[in-house]
Design an enzyme around this catalytic site. Sequence first.
Site, short mmCIF file in Angstrom:
data_model
loop_
_atom_site.label_atom_id
_atom_site.label_comp_id
_atom_site.label_asym_id
_atom_site.label_seq_id
_atom_site.Cartn_x
_atom_site.Cartn_y
_atom_site.Cartn_z
N LYS A 98 34.99 3.62 -2.84
CA LYS A 98 34.57 4.93 -3.33
C LYS A 98 35.38 5.26 -4.58
O LYS A 98 36.61 5.14 -4.59
CB LYS A 98 34.82 5.99 -2.25
CG LYS A 98 34.23 7.36 -2.55
CD LYS A 98 34.39 8.27 -1.33
CE LYS A 98 33.76 9.63 -1.56
NZ LYS A 98 33.88 10.49 -0.35
N ASP A 157 32.55 18.46 8.07
CA ASP A 157 31.40 18.19 7.21
C ASP A 157 30.48 17.20 7.91
O ASP A 157 30.11 16.16 7.36
CB ASP A 157 31.89 17.63 5.86
CG ASP A 157 30.81 17.70 4.78
OD1 ASP A 157 29.85 18.48 4.95
OD2 ASP A 157 30.91 16.97 3.78
N SER A 183 27.75 13.90 -6.66
CA SER A 183 28.29 14.62 -7.81
C SER A 183 29.78 14.39 -8.01
O SER A 183 30.28 14.45 -9.13
CB SER A 183 28.03 16.12 -7.65
OG SER A 183 28.58 16.59 -6.44
#
Length: 551
Positions: free
Chosen positions: A149, A284, A131
């Site tokens: 990225k 994460d 997203s």
Amino acid sequence: MKRLARLLTIFTMLARYRLDQLLPDHAATRPLKWLIRLHPAAWGASTASHPWARARIAMEELGPVFIKFGQLLSTRHDLLPEEAIEDLSNLQDNVPPFGEQAAFDIIERELKGSIQTLYGSLERTPLASASVAQVHAGTLLDGREIVVKVIRPGIEKLVDSDLALLLTGARWLEKLAPETKRFHPVQVVTDYRHILMGELDLGQEAANAAQFRRNFDASPLLYVPDIHWNLSTSKVLTMERVYGVPVSDTEAMIKAGVNMEHISEIGVEIFFTQVFRDNFFHADMHPGNVLVNLKDPQNPQYLSLDCAIVGTLSKEERFLLARQLMALLDKDYEQIAILMVEAGWVPSHTRIHEFQNALRTVLEPVLERPLQEIEFGPVLIRLFQTARRFEMQALPQFVLLEKTLIHVEGLGRQLYPELDIWEIGRPLLENWIRDQIGPSAIAQTIKRNAPALIEQIPHIPKLAWDALQEMRKLSENQQKLLQQVEERHLGQIRRDRIITLLGLIGLTVGLSWGMNPDWLANWQQVPAGAWVSGAIGATLLLTRLRKSNDN
């Protein structure tokens, strides 16, 4: 206008999935509940599934801000019930790519050059898409493999708009339902904003990755891909491409001959090293962000990806954490309760013994089991759920740490079900505590501060002279003050003596004057002067006596 349209979209989602069922039964929320039920999207909406399951679907449809917010809430065992945590943990962040040409346009605009001059090659089809960003594989001009990225176009405006709406909603909730303030909804949204804005800044992710790479330089435990700074900005990140299998792919690792107990223990060691040695931990660590290098199956190595979310703790916070963990292992519930109050996690008015008994009731059945059978993740969740009854509010950095620890233990037990996280963790904790208070820690502090001390040496004589001068001035001022006080005291003594003397004179005169034998038989014949003189003298003496008693 766009914000109003977005608000209507959110309201439609609330109605379509009948999320009014999640709103508390409160006077402030009743009008909103009725509005949701009157919306056409709510007519005929199914309520068969659990409301939190419907909330998860709504968040996925609303996009990245709500997906990320739901993922953050899925770690807040101190705020939400277990069924909410379970449903929100299943949020998926897989969205279609935003277009090949759009990604290339962003790269060329950010790096100020064409794809042909910047890279040896770059695949137009994304390697992965989420997203917030998507990833393209390619090579440098010298042939080294890389991944690029790229931040999704327009995501910043959407994030700003949605975060503003969330913050407005949190403020509205605190204002209309004051009892919700103990959950700090505004602070929760503010903390989330900080995390999400960090994910949108690829420059910050690059800096985090570089720090991890330095911390584990030449380490056999963990490898972090190298960053190509000349091809990176806040919206484009170019880094070394690494190969490995997802940490969740146990079948591939077993097939390659990896010792599963060893690889699970490495993960735990990395976690404790990041938290206590480096004070910089990857927050994460879900399976998508961790690979395992199988080039040497006998010595497997973790590969760390996506370093956007990191956590840090102050030295005092690390001491608090270490003491809490040690108290938990020792089943010292009173110490756990005291530490939580001292840390401000629960209000200072909390009754320690009541809190202690609640913790014992919940944790004792779990901690009485053999240590290797205890899963710390569920223990931590129970601890937070119990503390929630006492208005607990954990600090954001501890929430990140809790989430990371649960991920680490979950991955470790998936690899090796008999993993005893504390067999590895306790010696590391004890060594860290000893290192912080031992002679080596003192020597390190002196060494760290030596340059500043050396820099101040030439100034020491002047500083000493200034200090002596200040002491002399202070001494002189004190002498003057004492002299003034003494003078005032002596003056007061003189005044008191004069008053006493006048009182005695007045009383003596009055008595002498009034003691005439001719007047004793008839007191009415006593001259008024005698009465006045005696009264004044008596008054003065009584005043002096009362003042003396007061002092």
